[in-house]
Design an enzyme around this catalytic site. Structure first.
Site, PDB file in Angstrom:
ATOM      1  N   GLU A  89       0.812  -1.205   0.000  1.00 45.33           N
ATOM      2  CA  GLU A  89       0.000   0.000   0.000  1.00 45.33           C
ATOM      3  C   GLU A  89       0.849   1.261   0.000  1.00 45.33           C
ATOM      4  OE1 GLU A  89      -1.839  -1.361   3.681  1.00 45.33           O
ATOM      5  OE2 GLU A  89      -1.269   0.556   4.552  1.00 45.33           O
ATOM      6  N   CYS A 102       3.904   8.434   0.146  1.00 42.57           N
ATOM      7  CA  CYS A 102       4.625   7.538   1.042  1.00 42.57           C
ATOM      8  C   CYS A 102       4.709   6.194   0.335  1.00 42.57           C
ATOM      9  CB  CYS A 102       3.817   7.449   2.333  1.00 42.57           C
ATOM     10  SG  CYS A 102       4.508   6.366   3.534  1.00 42.57           S
ATOM     11  N   CYS A 109       7.400  -6.801   6.511  1.00 38.49           N
ATOM     12  CA  CYS A 109       8.618  -6.264   7.126  1.00 38.49           C
ATOM     13  C   CYS A 109       9.066  -7.241   8.211  1.00 38.49           C
ATOM     14  CB  CYS A 109       8.320  -4.907   7.752  1.00 38.49           C
ATOM     15  SG  CYS A 109       9.767  -4.120   8.482  1.00 38.49           S
ATOM     16  N   CYS A 113       8.289  -4.222  14.758  1.00 38.56           N
ATOM     17  CA  CYS A 113       7.987  -3.176  15.751  1.00 38.56           C
ATOM     18  C   CYS A 113       6.605  -3.467  16.353  1.00 38.56           C
ATOM     19  CB  CYS A 113       8.002  -1.801  15.100  1.00 38.56           C
ATOM     20  SG  CYS A 113       9.590  -1.406  14.353  1.00 38.56           S
ATOM     21  N   CYS A 116       3.219  -1.798  14.959  1.00 40.54           N
ATOM     22  CA  CYS A 116       3.049  -1.637  13.510  1.00 40.54           C
ATOM     23  C   CYS A 116       2.205  -2.751  12.898  1.00 40.54           C
ATOM     24  CB  CYS A 116       4.429  -1.624  12.865  1.00 40.54           C
ATOM     25  SG  CYS A 116       4.394  -1.588  11.082  1.00 40.54           S
ATOM     26  N   CYS A 335       0.306   2.570   8.864  1.00 41.65           N
ATOM     27  CA  CYS A 335       1.017   1.790   7.874  1.00 41.65           C
ATOM     28  C   CYS A 335       0.671   0.303   7.959  1.00 41.65           C
ATOM     29  CB  CYS A 335       2.491   2.083   8.112  1.00 41.65           C
ATOM     30  SG  CYS A 335       3.665   0.828   7.849  1.00 41.65           S
TER      31      CYS A 335
END
Ligand code: SF4
Length: 350
Positions: A89, A102, A109, A113, A116, A335
């Site tokens: 996205e 962005c 990922c 974190c 996230c 995100c």
């Protein structure tokens, strides 16, 4: 799967065309038109035989916008489908000076974190340079922009993925997107956000470019940071701040520190004081972002009073501080959220 033609630097495209016995001016024509957002078969000034030869080697269709959400505040969120059916996205934010896009650099990922949504399924794969370029080209065209009148004015590498974990493709993306024969962005209009891969920050600094560096700090001490960001088990805050100082010295750019304020975790008065002392000697701007709730995560945003008090303490220490508006709250603004929703519902949610 064929590689994306948008992942070729101008010099590489020249070489490919030379190998096909084409004149050098063809490279300028094709590079320009690709960055306008045209597919090879839409280029009226290129011979059919050459288009067919290039399409045997490369794809000019590596990413498609399959969904768009618009927020009341003007923020838009795009979902892109890749040729292997993965989705990533991107977010488009409207400011007075134009649009900031962005872009994502990885599918998922692996940095994990705690706050996230992008990492909830781990890292699937890196995006190629072409797939990153394509996000900018597609959205600029979608908005009605072209090369002379770019409507996407700024780029932030801050979507899903850790850009420095995909270093070579990200550096190539920067090389391509700043080429004067294409979209010709200035380094200063590009920002790269990292969770703090120390060695790669030094490597980026040594490239001699002037990309803006943003460090996702999110904590004033290693103890708190370790509970939020596993990368802190490899690098301490002091080591990262040294790397940031080096970056600023080499590039003459101010560092941006991103700090997500999470209720009861990193938002106390003591946290603000500790942070202010750590950053007081660095050429920097601190961007405070109130946490955007993510389904399945246990964190909560802070009240506006807490955010204001935190900012005031930093300002008392002469730090420059901005408090970012929580953009796109009504459209899965954090995100990774839109992609997650898409995957969970097999693409059938509205
Ligand atoms: S915040 Fe960034 S680095 Fe951390 S898991 Fe999410 S995408 Fe990865």
């Amino acid at each position: 799967m064929r590689d994306s033609i948008l992942g070729l630097s101008f010099e590489e495209l020249c070489e490919v065309l030379k190998g096909l016995n084409e004149k050098p001016y063809r490279a300028k024509q094709i590079f320009y038109e690709l960055h306008l957002g045209k597919k090879l078969n839409e280029m009226t000034n290129i011979p059919q035989t050459l288009k067919a030869q290039l399409l045997q080697l490369y794809t000019d269709d590596d990413l498609t916008i399959i969904k768009e959400q618009k927020s009341k505040d003007g923020t838009r969120k795009f979902l892109y489908k890749l040729n292997d059916n993965n989705v990533v996205e991107g977010v488009l934010m409207k400011y007075k000076f134009g649009y900031t896009i962005c872009v994502s650099t990885q599918v998922g990922c692996r940095m994990n974190c705690a706050f996230c949504a992008s990492c909830m399924d781990g890292l699937v794969r890196n995006l190629s340079a072409g797939e990153i370029v394509s996000q900018v080209v597609k959205v600029n065209k979608y908005l009605g922009g072209d090369i002379k009148n770019r409507l996407v004015t700024n780029i932030v590498l801050m979507g899903s993925g850790e850009p420095l974990d995909n270093f070579d493709n990200v550096v190539k993306f920067i090389e391509i997107i700043t080429n004067k024969d294409g979209l010709n962005y200035s380094d200063r209009n590009i920002s790269l956000s990292t969770c703090g891969l120390k060695d790669k920050i030094y490597k980026l600094a040594d490239l001699g470019r002037q990309i803006n560096l943003c460090l996702s700090l999110h904590a004033p001490s290693d103890n708190i940071r370790k509970t939020l960001m596993p990368v802190s088990n490899s690098y301490s805050i002091d080591q990262l701040l040294d790397a940031c100082k080096y970056y600023s010295l080499k590039t003459n750019r101010r560092i941006l520190f991103e700090y997500i304020l999470i209720d009861g975790i990193n938002s106390s008065r003591e946290c603000a004081l500790q942070l202010a002392k750590k950053l007081s000697k660095i050429n920097c701007l601190v961007n405070l972002i109130n946490y955007n709730t993510v389904e399945g995560k246990p964190f909560k945003p802070c009240s506006s009073v807490v955010v204001d008090n935190f900012a005031r303490i930093l300002k008392d220490y002469k730090l420059q501080v901005t408090t970012r508006r929580s953009l796109g709250k009504d459209i899965d603004g954090a995100c990774g959220q839109l992609r997650r929703k898409f995957i969970k519902t097999n693409g059938e949610e509205n």
